[in-house]
Design an enzyme around this catalytic site. Structure first.
Site, mmCIF file in Angstrom:
data_model
loop_
_atom_site.group_PDB
_atom_site.id
_atom_site.type_symbol
_atom_site.label_atom_id
_atom_site.label_comp_id
_atom_site.label_asym_id
_atom_site.label_seq_id
_atom_site.Cartn_x
_atom_site.Cartn_y
_atom_site.Cartn_z
ATOM 1 N N LYS A 111 0.851 -1.270 0.157
ATOM 2 C CA LYS A 111 0.187 -0.104 -0.023
ATOM 3 C C LYS A 111 0.637 1.354 -0.023
ATOM 4 O O LYS A 111 1.593 1.636 1.036
ATOM 5 C CB LYS A 111 -0.975 0.136 1.281
ATOM 6 C CG LYS A 111 -1.823 1.173 1.110
ATOM 7 C CD LYS A 111 -2.509 1.699 2.237
ATOM 8 C CE LYS A 111 -1.843 2.768 2.843
ATOM 9 N NZ LYS A 111 -1.864 4.160 2.077
ATOM 10 N N GLY A 131 6.665 5.142 8.205
ATOM 11 C CA GLY A 131 5.671 6.160 8.361
ATOM 12 C C GLY A 131 5.838 6.979 9.622
ATOM 13 O O GLY A 131 7.177 6.985 10.292
ATOM 14 N N SER A 132 4.923 7.748 10.294
ATOM 15 C CA SER A 132 5.231 8.383 11.604
ATOM 16 C C SER A 132 5.125 7.516 12.932
ATOM 17 O O SER A 132 4.613 6.348 12.535
ATOM 18 C CB SER A 132 3.937 9.411 11.590
ATOM 19 O OG SER A 132 2.860 8.741 11.627
ATOM 20 N N THR A 133 5.660 7.926 13.806
ATOM 21 C CA THR A 133 5.912 7.024 15.020
ATOM 22 C C THR A 133 4.179 6.727 15.511
ATOM 23 O O THR A 133 4.090 5.646 15.959
ATOM 24 C CB THR A 133 6.702 7.670 16.058
ATOM 25 O OG1 THR A 133 7.974 7.783 15.630
ATOM 26 C CG2 THR A 133 6.546 6.813 17.436
ATOM 27 N N GLY A 172 2.624 4.507 13.358
ATOM 28 C CA GLY A 172 3.348 3.125 13.594
ATOM 29 C C GLY A 172 3.025 2.306 14.809
ATOM 30 O O GLY A 172 2.599 1.299 14.878
ATOM 31 N N GLU A 226 9.806 1.130 10.366
ATOM 32 C CA GLU A 226 10.912 2.432 10.268
ATOM 33 C C GLU A 226 10.161 3.904 10.604
ATOM 34 O O GLU A 226 9.180 4.009 9.699
ATOM 35 C CB GLU A 226 11.670 2.747 9.019
ATOM 36 C CG GLU A 226 12.783 3.274 9.305
ATOM 37 C CD GLU A 226 13.700 3.431 7.926
ATOM 38 O OE1 GLU A 226 13.957 2.393 7.151
ATOM 39 O OE2 GLU A 226 14.379 4.415 7.538
ATOM 40 N N CYS A 232 13.264 10.839 7.125
ATOM 41 C CA CYS A 232 13.489 10.265 8.050
ATOM 42 C C CYS A 232 14.592 10.319 8.894
ATOM 43 O O CYS A 232 14.986 10.687 10.107
ATOM 44 C CB CYS A 232 12.870 8.870 8.293
ATOM 45 S SG CYS A 232 13.931 7.726 7.236
ATOM 46 N N GLU A 241 9.862 15.719 15.385
ATOM 47 C CA GLU A 241 10.325 15.785 14.089
ATOM 48 C C GLU A 241 9.590 16.835 13.262
ATOM 49 O O GLU A 241 8.280 16.803 13.238
ATOM 50 C CB GLU A 241 9.848 14.318 13.682
ATOM 51 C CG GLU A 241 10.617 14.062 12.315
ATOM 52 C CD GLU A 241 10.039 12.766 11.686
ATOM 53 O OE1 GLU A 241 8.946 12.236 11.795
ATOM 54 O OE2 GLU A 241 10.920 12.081 11.040
HETATM 55 O O1 TXE Z 1 2.333 9.804 7.675
HETATM 56 P P1 TXE Z 1 1.661 8.333 8.193
HETATM 57 P P2 TXE Z 1 2.019 11.295 7.422
HETATM 58 C C1 TXE Z 1 6.332 11.569 9.641
HETATM 59 C C2 TXE Z 1 6.578 13.075 9.313
HETATM 60 C C3 TXE Z 1 5.310 13.351 9.043
HETATM 61 C C4 TXE Z 1 4.487 12.727 9.767
HETATM 62 C C5 TXE Z 1 3.056 12.709 9.403
HETATM 63 O O2 TXE Z 1 7.057 13.509 10.695
HETATM 64 O O3 TXE Z 1 5.245 14.839 9.197
HETATM 65 O O4 TXE Z 1 5.279 11.344 10.077
HETATM 66 O O5 TXE Z 1 3.086 11.985 7.861
HETATM 67 C C6 TXE Z 1 -0.441 4.964 5.898
HETATM 68 N N1 TXE Z 1 -3.071 2.048 9.480
HETATM 69 N N2 TXE Z 1 6.961 10.706 8.470
HETATM 70 O O6 TXE Z 1 0.652 11.508 8.361
HETATM 71 O O7 TXE Z 1 0.137 8.750 8.647
HETATM 72 C C7 TXE Z 1 -0.390 6.016 4.923
HETATM 73 O O8 TXE Z 1 -1.508 6.064 4.238
HETATM 74 C C8 TXE Z 1 -2.229 1.709 8.676
HETATM 75 C C9 TXE Z 1 8.122 9.997 8.703
HETATM 76 O O9 TXE Z 1 2.028 11.092 5.831
HETATM 77 O O10 TXE Z 1 2.430 7.598 9.071
HETATM 78 C C10 TXE Z 1 1.033 5.987 4.447
HETATM 79 O O11 TXE Z 1 0.977 5.027 3.433
HETATM 80 N N3 TXE Z 1 -1.452 2.564 7.666
HETATM 81 C C11 TXE Z 1 8.398 9.055 7.747
HETATM 82 C C12 TXE Z 1 1.819 5.583 5.503
HETATM 83 O O12 TXE Z 1 1.000 4.968 6.500
HETATM 84 C C13 TXE Z 1 -1.790 3.776 7.645
HETATM 85 C C14 TXE Z 1 7.739 9.030 6.660
HETATM 86 C C15 TXE Z 1 2.527 6.719 6.173
HETATM 87 O O13 TXE Z 1 1.730 7.445 6.570
HETATM 88 C C16 TXE Z 1 -2.743 4.305 8.605
HETATM 89 C C17 TXE Z 1 6.484 9.736 6.394
HETATM 90 C C18 TXE Z 1 -3.297 3.322 9.511
HETATM 91 N N4 TXE Z 1 -4.196 3.416 10.497
HETATM 92 C C19 TXE Z 1 6.291 10.524 7.338
HETATM 93 N N5 TXE Z 1 -2.761 5.675 8.585
HETATM 94 C C20 TXE Z 1 9.505 8.404 7.936
HETATM 95 N N6 TXE Z 1 10.024 7.376 8.704
HETATM 96 O O14 TXE Z 1 10.199 8.430 6.595
HETATM 97 C C21 TXE Z 1 -2.008 6.076 7.680
HETATM 98 N N7 TXE Z 1 -1.256 5.002 7.247
#
Ligand code: TXE
Length: 499
Positions: A188, A241-243, A246, A263, A297, A395
């Protein structure tokens, strides 16, 4: 609008995206869709299908079917290696096209996108070799009557949830490792950046990866990502993605005790000692901050600099940052691109406001860039920052550098480690003792000495503390997606229990 007329290379129409299940691209049909605007130009470029939970079920069933068929999961590693090499070649052939769409949807500079796609191909090449090297262990030390074997086998169906900041390279840091041992996958991508993950489906099919091994379900995290995280027939979730998200994913995986590899966020220190090559360090700090406009990240967003050189070094960094080329994402001279979404742009600006409220001083930048066609934030340096301020702890995910000073190595380490995250760290010094001591002591899954954001596919990556669980990349990255089985094999006549 005048500006846009100059960008003849923007697509003439919006690209409709389907989703990919069992070797076929499916249309959106009557599903809802979402139009994606290029952040660098604010024009619509693609339209993503918002898949349903029943689409997730279909994709998981296809992945499971492919896994059980054995066509990929039980084939000779040489077959997998050959296919992965063909994937790498296919990526290199279509590098321009993939980089173009990556730039349109993410807002990153085109030269950076091109470099990332080339690096991505390298991961498939690495995994082609690694697939042949994957093996277990033997225990020939258990006496005359016992022989031990440990095998590694593919785990099954992997759910891969990827973010918007590096759609293709984050996928490449995981997918070939997952495929190398024979797993099947449901991916996804972020709803903002789905195109290149779908283009890859064509490349994988042409390379001979059997139908059903790779499936792509597009759409929203709380629908598609959540359905994957709780799905009873997915064995592992890999999430980047975000903590906060995660944590939700990890909780959802307990429904069937999936393995999880996460991660997550980072607030990565750039520790600069007075004895460093200061010009190289200033350049590295500028690069580590501006790479992907700080939406990275492992972005080096916390400068922790030795008192004695703090003022001079901050000036050097500012001088470098003032020369960074900000501009149109498709212009090959551009070094700093756009911010991915309006929501994220506002989040970064709100942190700048917060910084001032917390007592930091804006030494450079501090807001939006004027006169460009998209959403851009100027490289920003915040001084007078105390380590416990929110701007130094959270972050921000934009080109915003906080500057904090230290007296000695011990204090530098304390400041670096006093943070919920532990993803990456960079250390700049010519003193090998300091470099090694800091490298050992810092809480970070990846460390760089006298460089930053560097390295290839061979070494694992991942985080300490709230930056994640598990490791991706390298042989460890392949082993993460295997099940280990111990076999004890009796030699000769077994001694009966019942006389
Ligand atoms: O991230 P999300 P967002 C951090 C960075 C950023 C913040 C928010 O600080 O400002 O996160 O970004 C999917 N169940 N990083 O809101 O929500 C979503 O569709 C399962 C750090 O965009 O974490 C996408 O595919 N999946 C980072 C993915 O999760 C879900 C990279 C990441 O989105 C979900 C990005 C759920 N309930 C953001 N909700 C890094 N480590 O590089 C969303 N997603």
């Amino acid at each position: 609008m005048d500006q846009l007329k100059n960008h003849s290379t923007l697509p003439g129409s919006v690209r409709p995206l389907g989703f990919y299940v069992n070797g076929s691209m499916r249309d959106a049909g009557d599903r809802e869709t979402l139009v994606r605007e290029a952040p660098g130009y604010l024009v619509p470029v693609s339209e993503v299908t918002l898949c349903t939970t029943s689409d997730v079920d279909d994709a998981v069933a296809a992945a499971r079917g492919a896994f059980e068929s054995g066509a990929w999961s039980r084939c000779d590693a040489a077959v997998r290696a050959t296919a992965l090499l063909r994937v790498a070649a296919g990526i290199r052939e279509r590098l321009d096209e993939i980089a173009y769409w990556e730039t349109l949807e993410t807002g990153k500079p085109i030269t950076q996108a091109r470099a990332e796609i080339g690096d991505a191909a390298g991961h498939y090449e690495y995994c082609a070799g690694a697939a042949r090297m994957l093996h277990g262990e033997t225990y020939n030390n258990q006496g005359d009557q016992m022989f031990g074997v440990v095998t590694r086998q593919p785990t099954g169906v992997v759910g891969l949830i990827t973010p918007w900041n590096f759609p293709f390279i984050v996928l490449a840091e995981r997918l070939p490792y997952i495929l190398a041992s024979g797993n099947s996958v449901v991916v996804k991508p972020s709803e903002m950046t789905s195109t290149t993950t779908l283009v890859l489906a064509e490349i994988l099919a042409e390379a001979g990866i059997p139908d059903g091994v790779y499936n792509v379900v597009t759409g929203l995290g709380p629908v598609v990502g959540q359905a994957m995280s709780v799905h009873p027939d997915i064995d592992i979730i890999s999430f980047t993605g975000s903590t906060a998200t995660g944590a939700a994913v990890l909780q959802a995986t307990t429904s069937n005790f999936k393995k999880a590899s996460l991660e997550l966020g980072g607030k990565n220190p750039q520790i600069v000692f007075a004895d460093a090559d200061l010009d190289a360090a200033a350049d590295g700090v500028a690069f580590g901050l501006c790479f992907n406009a700080g939406q990275c990240c492992v972005s080096g967003s916390r400068l922790i600099v030795e008192d004695a050189i703090a003022e001079r070094f901050t000036e050097m960094v500012k001088e470098k940052l003032a020369r960074v080329k900000i501009g149109e994402c498709l212009d090959p001279d551009t070094q700093l691109g756009a911010i991915v979404s309006k929501q994220h742009h506002e989040k970064i600006l709100s942190y700048l406001e917060l910084g001032t409220k917390e007592g930091a001083a804006v030494a450079l930048g501090g807001g939006e860039c004027e006169g460009l066609s998209g959403r851009y934030i100027a490289p920003t340096v915040l001084t007078d920052v105390q380590p416990n301020m929110r701007i130094a702890q959270e972050e921000i995910f934009g080109p915003v550098l906080t500057v904090t000073t230290f007296g000695d190595a011990e204090e530098a380490l304390k400041i670096a480690n006093d943070c919920q995250y532990g993803l990456a760290a960079s250390i700049w010094t010519k003193d090998i003792d300091k470099a090694l001591t800091l490298m050992r002591g810092v809480h970070a899954g990846r460390t760089w000495v006298n460089t930053t954001i560097a390295g290839g596919p061979g070494q694992p990556m991942g985080g300490f503390k709230q930056s994640g669980i598990g490791r991706e990349g390298g042989m460890l990255g392949i082993e993460e997606y295997t099940e280990v089985k111990s076999a004890h094999i009796a030699i000769g006549q077994r001694t009966n229990w019942i006389a």
